[in-house]
Design an enzyme around this catalytic site. Structure first.
Site, PDB file in Angstrom:
ATOM      1  N   HIS A 416       0.798  -1.224   0.000  1.00 16.62           N
ATOM      2  CA  HIS A 416       0.000   0.000   0.000  1.00 16.62           C
ATOM      3  C   HIS A 416       0.828   1.270   0.000  1.00 16.62           C
ATOM      4  CE1 HIS A 416      -3.719   1.967  -0.125  1.00 16.62           C
ATOM      5  NE2 HIS A 416      -4.397   1.224   0.727  1.00 16.62           N
ATOM      6  N   ASP A 420      -2.442   1.553  -5.003  1.00 18.76           N
ATOM      7  CA  ASP A 420      -3.708   1.807  -4.321  1.00 18.76           C
ATOM      8  C   ASP A 420      -4.719   0.707  -4.610  1.00 18.76           C
ATOM      9  OD1 ASP A 420      -4.305   4.468  -6.675  1.00 18.76           O
ATOM     10  OD2 ASP A 420      -4.745   2.330  -6.847  1.00 18.76           O
TER      11      ASP A 420
END
Lengths: 446, 365
Positions: A416, A420
């Site tokens: 992350h 995304d």
């Protein structure tokens, strides 16, 4: 009866210089303390002497060969009066695994019988020791007194049987490990079920090479913030495609691919690569730039790692350049990797330069997973098992019906810090689209 | 870490200032210690004496042996002399080649180099401890030596001593050189083999830049070094008032096994014949054709020769040359013998080419 003993290479020097060997010949009689071979390693010439009387059975190396530390050197057949061991005992010299500590020049010796040894003796005491750790000197004393070492409780480290233990046992001074009234337990487990005061037996084992690699790698992966995305793929179309390919392969037994049939994995891997073309960020890797700032390394080649569960543990070799290979070529590579891994013959190059990983834990089972990233990648996928489940479908006549579909759960984890959720979601949907409608693969064919 | 210590003799109570780690923990009240110095400078005799001291049945627990040789090159047990030193130059300058029984690399000895051997029980064998002993002896001579990662003695980045070890069931020895006044230029010349395309299983030497004690002290010499080592030996093993017993050639007549060992060390079979297998590839462009030769040599004997001559007249010669060479010693004598055998029955017109081939092979091996 004869016991086959193996001598292993002692670690008298650093491991980076492999030892060269000079030998006795098979058939030679050796006595305790006679030299059996000379081993040379960087600056030390070491004469290794026999610890046992016996005849040399086989040599594991020829003179002039390079030997590996910890591996058996030669087999000596001895005559032993004691009937305690029905399986080969290996004498190995243990190695200090830390390369940075001072070289251990004194040879440490442990003798251990494999855990699958010693069926239960028909003696009255219930204490049985499946691991009789004892030095040759102690074994000799036991042998001379016709004592079964598996009956003796060791008081040394790791339950090692010391000379004192044997002597005390002989003298009958040792308190019986269990109360005489308890019946013999049928299982060869070391913990007796009768007396509650017995301490629990724990044994410590060092990690295997693979476990150690996993430990190191997963500790690194801890620093990566993962997020997971799961979806369901209807595999009916893929199953049809696979059936067609396998029918073709069966018809042409002597095909150029050397394959009899393929599994789902080559199809999954190829479609993954096709989907990656539109989502190249998932093939990247996070690196430290020269100035210390973080950079993304964009990689052209799709080297898909395939997790394999082998008897030695988890291995993840990768298939190189999937973007340039056909499904059948990928199947070939996969077959080769599986063969090599079963022979324990995988090379370091097989594990290097992977860009994305696909794990087929579904071969064992599972619906939703949460795979852990490899720290040199930003994306990893895991496919679960294929299940036959009811789903709604609108038929050609416009009527909604419940039909049986082959459904497989997939879970993707990604880094992350650089990827995304939307990217991964779209990527998985793209992949799912290719698998559910293989016509798209054909349409994209050049 | 260097330690500058005044060269006054340290008494036992002063040792406690330097910490208990410098002393070995005594498990027995007395230790049997013996120290010898050789009055002989013949390298084979000295090596044979060393082996005898090592293998004696009534051996003392700890033995120190100091010796020095006239000019020679000494290679390790499993080394390949053709790869380690310049055999042609050595033969021109009459420098003998000797193979010792311990492992390690190639060294050059001359009268400015002193050798030390420390023999001890196997359980006490520790590379760093014995190297540190010698280093401490040098500190007492005001020489700032230290022990590096490979357990060699160095002054700064330069090596002053190389060492090797031999370990048997109950004993072990550590021996090494000490460059006091040695001719470093000669060392560089003899230990530099000519460039060859040779691949083999022998142990390769690890080359390092060297220096000698003379560059760091005006007063050090063979005798002062020996004395300092003797004193340090006594301190380490806590035996005061040690003396050096002298050994000379009488020992050979008293102990026939030393003589036998000395003779074995001199044989071709030991010196060259113990070389592990290697492959040497050579090629040369002659006026009449290109010759490629590949020799597989095991124990100093050519076991396999592959010779290709790309001139069509000479194919038969190549075949016969292969036959003649296989089984010969990989040495000038062996090559000469092969060509002598070949000359019988070869046509006159090829004699020149054969002579050129022979000259080239003798030059290149």
């Amino acid at each position: 009866m004869s016991i086959m003993l193996r001598r292993a290479i002692p670690s008298i020097t650093r491991r980076r210089r492999p030892p060269q060997v000079r030998f006795v010949k098979p058939g030679d009689t050796v006595e305790q303390f006679t030299p059996v071979c000379e081993v040379q390693s960087d600056k030390a010439a070491v004469e290794i002497t026999s610890r046992y009387d016996g005849t040399v059975k086989t040599l594991h190396y020829k003179p002039g060969d390079v030997a590996r530390v910890g591996q058996p050197l030669l087999d000596i057949e001895t005559e032993a009066a004691s009937a305690k061991d029905h399986v080969p005992t290996s004498t190995t010299y243990s190695i200090s695994e830390e390369p940075h500590t001072e070289v251990i020049d004194s040879v440490k010796q442990t003798t251990a019988s494999p855990p699958s040894a010693s069926p239960l003796r028909s003696e009255s005491t219930t204490f049985t020791n499946t691991q009789t750790l004892a030095t040759p000197a102690v074994r000799r004393i036991a042998k001379e007194n016709n004592l079964n070492l598996s009956l003796v409780r060791g008081s040394g480290p790791d339950g090692r049987i010391l000379k004192g233990d044997v002597l005390a046992h002989i003298a009958g001074l040792k308190p019986t490990p269990t109360s005489p009234s308890s019946p013999p337990s049928p299982s060869p487990s070391t913990t007796s079920t009768s007396t509650p005061s017995q301490p629990q037996q724990t044994t410590r084992k060092p990690l295997t090479k693979i476990q150690r690699a996993m430990y190191k790698s997963m500790t690194k992966s801890l620093t990566i913030p993962h997020f997971s995305f799961s979806d369901e793929i209807t595999l009916n179309a893929t199953t049809q495609l696979r059936a067609q390919i396998n029918a073709y392969l069966k018809q042409n037994q002597k095909n150029e691919w050397g394959l009899e049939k393929i599994s789902y994995m080559p199809i999954f891997v190829k479609t993954l690569s096709v989907a990656l073309r539109d989502f190249e960020i998932l093939n990247c890797r996070v690196v430290q730039g020269e100035g210390g700032e973080v950079e993304l390394e964009w990689r052209e080649s799709h080297n898909v790692g395939v997790a394999m569960d082998t008897p030695q543990g988890l291995l993840v070799p990768n298939i190189k350049s999937v973007h340039q290979k056909s499904i059948l070529q990928i199947a070939q590579d996969l077959q080769q990797l599986r063969t090599l891994s079963s022979q324990n013959a995988l090379q370091p190059s097989h594990f290097q330069n992977g860009t994305i990983t696909l794990s087929n834990i579904g071969s064992i089972g599972g619906t939703v997973m949460h795979p852990v990233l490899v720290d040199t990648e930003v994306c990893i996928g895991a496919v679960g098992s294929v299940r036959r489940l009811p789903r709604f479908e609108v038929g050609e006549d416009g009527v909604e019906r419940v039909v049986a579909k082959e459904v497989m759960g997939v879970s993707f984890s990604a880094d992350h810090r650089v990827v995304d959720g939307a990217t991964v979601a779209r990527f998985v949907r793209r992949w799912k689209g290719l698998l559910e409608e293989p016509g798209w693969l054909l349409a994209g064919l050049k | 870490m260097t330690l500058r210590v005044p060269s006054c003799r340290l008494t036992p109570h002063k040792l406690s200032c330097f910490g208990a780690s410098r002393r070995l923990l005594l498990t027995e009240p007395t230790r049997k210690v013996e120290c010898f110095i050789s009055k002989v400078n013949d390298p084979w005799v000295n090596l044979a004496i060393e082996e005898w001291l090592f293998r004696r049945k009534d051996a003392a627990k700890y033995v120190l042996y100091l010796w020095r040789n006239t000019n020679c090159v000494v290679i390790g047990r499993n080394q390949n002399p053709w790869k380690e030193c310049d055999l042609k130059l050595m033969s021109q300058d009459s420098i003998p080649l000797i193979r010792r029984r311990s492992g390690g690399g190639a060294v050059y000895h001359d009268i400015g180099n002193t050798n030390y051997t420390v023999i001890m029980p196997r359980d006490d064998f520790d590379r760093r401890k014995s190297a540190s002993l010698i280093s401490r002896a040098l500190h007492h001579l005001d020489i700032p030596s230290s022990v590096n990662d490979r357990h060699d003695l160095v002054i700064g980045p330069n090596k002053i001593s190389g060492s090797a070890y031999k370990i048997v069931s109950d004993r072990a020895y550590h021996h090494g050189t000490m460059l006091i006044d040695a001719d470093l230029k000669a060392l560089g010349r003899y230990l530099k083999p000519p460039v060859k395309n040779m691949v083999g299983k022998g142990v390769a030497s690890v080359r390092s830049p060297v220096t000698r004690l003379r560059e760091h002290s005006f007063t050090v010499d063979h005798l002062s070094f020996c004395e300092s080592v003797l004193e340090e030996f006594g301190r380490t093993y806590e035996v005061p008032d040690l003396t050096l017993k002298e050994l000379d050639l009488d020992l050979l007549s008293k102990h026939p096994d030393i003589k036998a060992d000395h003779d074995e060390l001199k044989t071709w079979n030991w010196t060259y014949g113990q070389t592990p297998e290697f492959v040497h590839q050579l090629d040369h462009q002659f006026a009449w054709g290109q010759v490629n030769a590949i020799f597989r040599v095991n124990h100093g004997i050519i076991t396999e020769a592959t010779i290709t001559i790309n001139a069509k007249d000479h194919v038969a010669v190549a075949m016969r040359l292969i036959e003649a060479l296989e089984g010969q010693c990989y040495s000038p004598q062996g090559i000469q013998q092969a060509f002598d055998n070949l000359a019988v029955g070869t046509g006159m017109r090829l004699l020149d080419e054969l002579a050129e081939l022979k000259a080239w092979l003798l030059e290149s091996i």
